[in-house]
Write an enzyme that holds these catalytic residues in place. Structure first.
Site, mmCIF file in Angstrom:
data_model
loop_
_atom_site.group_PDB
_atom_site.id
_atom_site.type_symbol
_atom_site.label_atom_id
_atom_site.label_comp_id
_atom_site.label_asym_id
_atom_site.label_seq_id
_atom_site.Cartn_x
_atom_site.Cartn_y
_atom_site.Cartn_z
ATOM 1 N N HIS A 364 -28.526 -35.652 -4.375
ATOM 2 C CA HIS A 364 -27.684 -34.447 -4.466
ATOM 3 C C HIS A 364 -28.188 -33.437 -5.483
ATOM 4 O O HIS A 364 -27.505 -32.451 -5.731
ATOM 5 C CB HIS A 364 -26.249 -34.821 -4.858
ATOM 6 C CG HIS A 364 -25.534 -35.646 -3.844
ATOM 7 N ND1 HIS A 364 -24.722 -35.090 -2.875
ATOM 8 C CD2 HIS A 364 -25.500 -36.977 -3.641
ATOM 9 C CE1 HIS A 364 -24.214 -36.051 -2.131
ATOM 10 N NE2 HIS A 364 -24.675 -37.215 -2.568
ATOM 11 N N LYS A 556 -15.985 -23.715 -8.651
ATOM 12 C CA LYS A 556 -16.960 -24.817 -8.630
ATOM 13 C C LYS A 556 -17.102 -25.327 -10.062
ATOM 14 O O LYS A 556 -16.596 -24.682 -10.980
ATOM 15 C CB LYS A 556 -18.307 -24.342 -8.105
ATOM 16 C CG LYS A 556 -18.820 -23.069 -8.792
ATOM 17 C CD LYS A 556 -20.102 -22.547 -8.179
ATOM 18 C CE LYS A 556 -19.915 -21.813 -6.881
ATOM 19 N NZ LYS A 556 -20.369 -22.545 -5.705
ATOM 20 N N ARG A 557 -17.784 -26.424 -10.265
ATOM 21 C CA ARG A 557 -18.010 -26.901 -11.628
ATOM 22 C C ARG A 557 -18.651 -25.797 -12.463
ATOM 23 O O ARG A 557 -19.395 -24.976 -11.945
ATOM 24 C CB ARG A 557 -18.980 -28.092 -11.634
ATOM 25 C CG ARG A 557 -18.403 -29.380 -11.197
ATOM 26 C CD ARG A 557 -19.313 -30.559 -11.503
ATOM 27 N NE ARG A 557 -20.611 -30.458 -10.875
ATOM 28 C CZ ARG A 557 -21.762 -30.494 -11.535
ATOM 29 N NH1 ARG A 557 -21.792 -30.583 -12.853
ATOM 30 N NH2 ARG A 557 -22.914 -30.427 -10.884
ATOM 31 N N LYS A 562 -25.117 -22.643 -11.806
ATOM 32 C CA LYS A 562 -24.214 -22.025 -10.828
ATOM 33 C C LYS A 562 -23.914 -20.566 -11.222
ATOM 34 O O LYS A 562 -23.378 -19.804 -10.455
ATOM 35 C CB LYS A 562 -22.945 -22.846 -10.694
ATOM 36 C CG LYS A 562 -23.231 -24.276 -10.163
ATOM 37 C CD LYS A 562 -21.985 -25.103 -9.952
ATOM 38 C CE LYS A 562 -22.272 -26.575 -9.682
ATOM 39 N NZ LYS A 562 -22.310 -26.960 -8.269
ATOM 40 N N THR A 664 -20.641 -26.821 -0.963
ATOM 41 C CA THR A 664 -19.722 -27.072 0.144
ATOM 42 C C THR A 664 -18.547 -26.093 0.053
ATOM 43 O O THR A 664 -17.925 -25.784 1.067
ATOM 44 C CB THR A 664 -19.188 -28.529 0.114
ATOM 45 O OG1 THR A 664 -18.833 -28.843 -1.226
ATOM 46 C CG2 THR A 664 -20.233 -29.508 0.600
ATOM 47 N N LYS A 668 -16.346 -23.930 2.969
ATOM 48 C CA LYS A 668 -14.879 -23.835 3.074
ATOM 49 C C LYS A 668 -14.435 -22.375 3.048
ATOM 50 O O LYS A 668 -13.552 -21.967 3.803
ATOM 51 C CB LYS A 668 -14.217 -24.578 1.904
ATOM 52 C CG LYS A 668 -14.479 -26.062 1.898
ATOM 53 C CD LYS A 668 -14.151 -26.701 0.539
ATOM 54 C CE LYS A 668 -14.815 -28.060 0.432
ATOM 55 N NZ LYS A 668 -14.867 -28.578 -0.945
HETATM 56 C C1 GFP Z 1 -23.488 -31.667 -5.823
HETATM 57 C C2 GFP Z 1 -24.512 -30.598 -5.571
HETATM 58 C C3 GFP Z 1 -24.012 -29.635 -4.494
HETATM 59 C C4 GFP Z 1 -23.715 -30.436 -3.230
HETATM 60 C C5 GFP Z 1 -22.788 -31.589 -3.546
HETATM 61 C C6 GFP Z 1 -22.592 -32.504 -2.355
HETATM 62 O O1 GFP Z 1 -22.255 -31.085 -6.131
HETATM 63 O O2 GFP Z 1 -24.942 -28.643 -4.230
HETATM 64 O O3 GFP Z 1 -23.121 -29.607 -2.261
HETATM 65 O O4 GFP Z 1 -23.291 -32.393 -4.611
HETATM 66 O O5 GFP Z 1 -23.827 -32.872 -1.838
HETATM 67 F F1 GFP Z 1 -24.807 -29.927 -6.714
HETATM 68 P P1 GFP Z 1 -21.618 -30.662 -7.516
HETATM 69 O O6 GFP Z 1 -21.126 -31.930 -8.094
HETATM 70 O O7 GFP Z 1 -22.596 -29.954 -8.323
HETATM 71 O O8 GFP Z 1 -20.514 -29.738 -7.156
#
Ligand code: GFP
Length: 820
Positions: A364, A556-557, A562, A664, A668
């Site tokens: 990821h 998002k986080r 980001k 993701t 959404k």
């Molecule tokens: C991580 C990645 C994202 C990805 C998700 C699911 O998420 O790009 O969409 O995993 O695969 F960074 P975060 O924990 O950073 O949101």
């Protein structure tokens, strides 16, 4: 047929009323007249759970009877959110339940709000796991999710003077009606101790792991209801317990507190979810957590294999696929080797073959600091036998495949080794994961390409067939049907209901973009959600916002890659422009943020503070005259996301190209008709392909340009000196204007300038601002904006997690769909 008939009887209004009443009276011991709202929520959930459990039992029985292969999804995180409404809608009894409750004088929508979020995850990774659970049941795939039953989920976030303060998230304080204890499937887990080599009567050596400390794992099952399907899989979460309640001897000697110490230490293991990117603290506990849930889960899988069939071990992979969600469960690889070699006495090579056929791994992230490593010293102390196994895997790999491919190349061996030698020995969990699996996937096309080209080029060269792309997806049930039932109904009225299970049908909506009356309805729904969000903002932030302004959303986080700070700099610049030119004609906007920062991530917390400080000024400055509002909604999580997403006009997906694996939230938001402003990163690239360049705002450096710029020698000062707008915004932000203290945002300023701006905020700023100006202009033509929004909703069918999960089933797990 009989089961179905039973279900039909169970699912009438009267039957539900009876069930709810019985649970109120007999399970909760409450009087109907005086029961609290929470009692009603619990009784309703239990009534629904009863119905669902019947299907869970049927599903399990049928999977067992048919002897099908199952997938076991191992994840340290599941960000489930609330379950009641989702389960009611997926089970097709939402309307019946609403009616039943209303006949008893209760409002279902109010009860639904009583449920605390099950927030057992940090961000996208954990939410993806939750979406996958939904899709696995909906697509009738035999599956079990495994994870940890954390007593405390991700912390509750509060702002004090604009700064993040963390509080424990006691989601379980009142219990949860959804989980069921399974004490008969309890497992024992060993840790620490030492390994002794022994010999049997034939002189054959074997290893014994001795003098260990023991923990117990108690499983809790949460039923996962599929949409329009009878399959109910379970999510099994392990709770850590001491292997004896307390030490009797010490207790008898009168030291009660001391006697309970062991118990308390054991229970710590499933106490709390670790926030990403945290500092050194708790490393050992986190390793113990990982091993604890992996060991419990594998023991459970092995128990099922041995109990259900009398097959040779070589058949194990034909019954069990195990997916590693990131490297967090990667210790499963040496654990299965330990079980097969030490306990089941298999030959090493046969055991290794079984391992590789069983496991697959999803990566990821490409961020080097997020790639897990464990100090060898720590690993050896906690899991001495596993370290030996890892060394043996490594030896065979380096002397085998690596030596054969690059004979005598020490540099290659150092590079590929499972053990990092520089700066203190460490175990590389990503290398272990690739090596111990038959499949490694990235989560978007671009990410997978970078995985093969940049992160694992040699592994890719050695084993090209093991790598594949599986672009992420989200469940359209929660992220449209549940969170935006008005839009869901409009879509169903227009193209029928099939799209909720077959998302490729959504494209039929595309032609409605040209239908003015449809556009009006689409717009009215969006506006309704904006009014509702405005009320939430008023209540939680005390700021009034106009639902007619453009709602610009970044949720998002909080992480530098980001780039919430890129967004912030643009806000500061707009603020400056308005003050400099009181008649400035701009589209009124509400900038909405939602994000938690890992408690130990100092700079991320500085960015949060800066956003809040700017918000405090902008929102109360009469010169702004309501043209800008900046809102930071506290305690971002699944439930609040369900309110924000349907109300968003613009979706900020502005990571540095090459850093966001997929995203993701981008899916959404687009699904709910928000237009994306974004870089060519992660799944944005594929969203662009689907919606078309005319329905998205793309800006900024590409991956190749980022690489080239860094190679040339990136100097953020060049951009600072070249752009007056940027310079003035940064200097103003770092002045004493916003907080009275000119050092407050020095860390942020330093990160962008003297510390080299690792995420190229400065380099992308002008292009971002120009793209935002386009957005401003585009929003003025509402008819056109609505068209673009409808095209977004209609064209993102690809991003359903059903599609993703079917690809996993076909290309990785080789799993059959089984109608229950
Ligand atoms: C991580 C990645 C994202 C990805 C998700 C699911 O998420 O790009 O969409 O995993 O695969 F960074 P975060 O924990 O950073 O949101």
């Amino acid at each position: 047929m009989e089961a179905l008939a039973n279900c039909a009887v169970l699912n009438t209004t009267d039957s539900l009323k009876l069930s709810i009443t019985n649970h109120l009276r007999f399970t909760l011991g409450a009087y109907i007249e005086t029961a609290s709202e929470n009692d009603w929520y619990v009784a309703t959930s239990l009534a629904v759970r009863d119905r669902v459990m019947e299907r869970a039992t049927q599903s399990r029985r049928q999977h067992r009877a048919q002897g099908v292969r199952r997938v076991h999804y191992l994840s340290l995180e599941y960000l489930m959110g609330r379950l009641l409404e989702n389960n009611l809608r997926n089970a097709g009894i939402y309307d019946t339940a609403k009616q039943a409750l209303s006949e008893m004088g209760k409002d279902l929508d109010a009860l639904v709000q009583k449920e605390p979020d099950m927030g057992l995850g940090n961000g996208g990774l954990g939410r993806l796991a939750a979406c996958f659970m939904d899709s696995l049941s909906t697509m009738d795939l035999p599956a079990i999710g495994y994870g940890i039953h954390y007593e405390f989920g991700l912390f509750r976030q509060e702002f004090v003077n604009g700064k993040q303060v963390e509080h424990p998230d006691a989601w379980m304080r009142d219990g949860s009606p959804w989980k069921i204890a399974r004490p008969s499937y309890r497992q024992t887990v060993h840790l620490y101790g030492q390994v002794i080599q022994k010999f049997d009567e034939f002189g054959q050596p074997h290893h014994e792991w001795m003098d260990t400390k023991c923990l117990l794992g108690l499983p809790w099952d949460i039923p996962i209801v599929g949409y329009d399907s009878n399959t109910v899989n379970v999510l099994r979460l392990w709770q850590a317990q001491a292997d004896e309640d307390f030490n009797f001897k010490v207790f008898n000697e009168g030291s009660y507190i001391e006697a309970l110490r062991e118990k308390a230490i054991a229970e710590t293991v499933s106490k709390v979810l670790y926030p990403n990117d945290a500092t050194e603290s708790g490393k050992e506990l986190r390793l113990v957590q990982q091993y604890f849930f992996v060991a419990c889960s594998l023991a459970d899988i092995v128990r099922r294999f041995k109990g259900g069939y009398t097959l040779p071990w070589s058949e194990f992979p034909s019954k069990a696929a195990v997916q590693l969600n990131d490297t967090h469960p990667a210790v499963a690889i040496p654990e299965l080797m330990r079980i097969l070699v030490d306990e089941e006495k298999l030959e090493w090579s046969q055991a290794w073959d079984i391992c590789q056929k069983t496991f697959s791994y999803t990566n990821h992230t490409l961020l080097p600091e997020a790639l897990e490593t464990w100090s060898v010293a720590l690993f050896e102390r906690v899991l001495p036998r596993h370290l030996q196994i890892i060394y043996e895997i490594n030896r065979r790999f380096l002397e085998g495949d690596v030596e054969a491919r690059w004979p005598g190349d020490g540099e290659k061996k150092r590079h590929l080794s499972l053990i990092e030698e520089s700066g203190g020995k460490k175990v590389r969990m990503a290398h272990l994961s690739v090596l111990g699996s038959h499949a490694t996937n990235g989560v978007a096309a671009l990410h997978t390409r970078l995985l093969c080209e940049r992160l694992f080029p040699e592994f890719f060269e050695l084993y090209p067939d093991r790598f594949l792309n599986l672009t992420n997806g989200v469940t359209f049930r929660r992220w449209l049907d549940v969170c935006n039932p008005e839009l869901s109904s409009l879509i169903t009225e227009s193209i029928g209901s099939g799209w909720l299970k077959d998302s490729s049908k959504l494209i039929q909506l595309d032609r409605f973009a040209d239908d003015a009356s449809f556009r009006e309805k689409f717009h009215a729904i969006k506006r309704g959600h904006k009014v509702r969000l405005a009320k939430i903002i008023q209540d939680s932030c005390g700021v009034s916002v106009s639902p007619d302004a453009l709602f610009d959303v970044q949720i998002k986080r909080l992480h530098e890659y980001k780039r919430q700070h890129l967004n912030l700099l643009h806000i500061v610049s707009l603020y400056r422009k308005i003050i400099a030119n009181p008649n400035l004609d701009i589209t009124p906007r509400v900038f909405i943020f939602g994000a938690k920062a890992a408690p130990g991530y100092y700079l991320a917390k500085n960015i949060i503070h800066a956003i809040n400080a700017v918000a405090a000024k902008v929102n109360h400055d009469p010169r702004v005259d309501g043209r800008l509002k900046v809102i930071y909604i506290p305690n971002y999580g699944v439930s609040i996301a369900e309110r924000i997403i349907p109300a968003a006009d613009l979706s900020e997906q502005i990571s540095t190209a090459g850093k966001e694996a997929s995203g993701t939230g981008n899916m959404k938001l687009a699904l709910n008709g928000a237009l994306t402003i974004g870089t060519l990163d992660g799944a944005n690239v594929e969203i662009l392909e689907e919606v078309g360049p005319e329905n998205i705002f793309i800006f900024g450096l590409t991956v190749e340009e980022v690489t080239e710029l860094n190679a040339r020698g990136y100097n953020p000062w060049d951009y600072y000196n070249a752009s007056e707008e940027l310079r003035l915004s940064i200097d103003w932000l770092a002045s004493d204007y916003f907080t009275g203290n000119q050092d407050e945002f020095k860390p942020l300023r330093d990160s962008l300038l003297s510390h080299g701006d690792p995420f190229l905020v400065m380099a992308d700023y002008d292009k971002y601002a120009a793209s935002q100006a386009e957005v401003d202009k585009a929003y003025r033509d509402q008819a056109h904006w609505q068209k673009m929004a409808i095209h977004n909703t209609a064209r993102v069918g690809k991003f359903s997690s059903d599609r993703t999960i079917l690809e996993y089933a076909k290309n990785v797990w080789k799993l059959p769909q089984v109608q229950v």
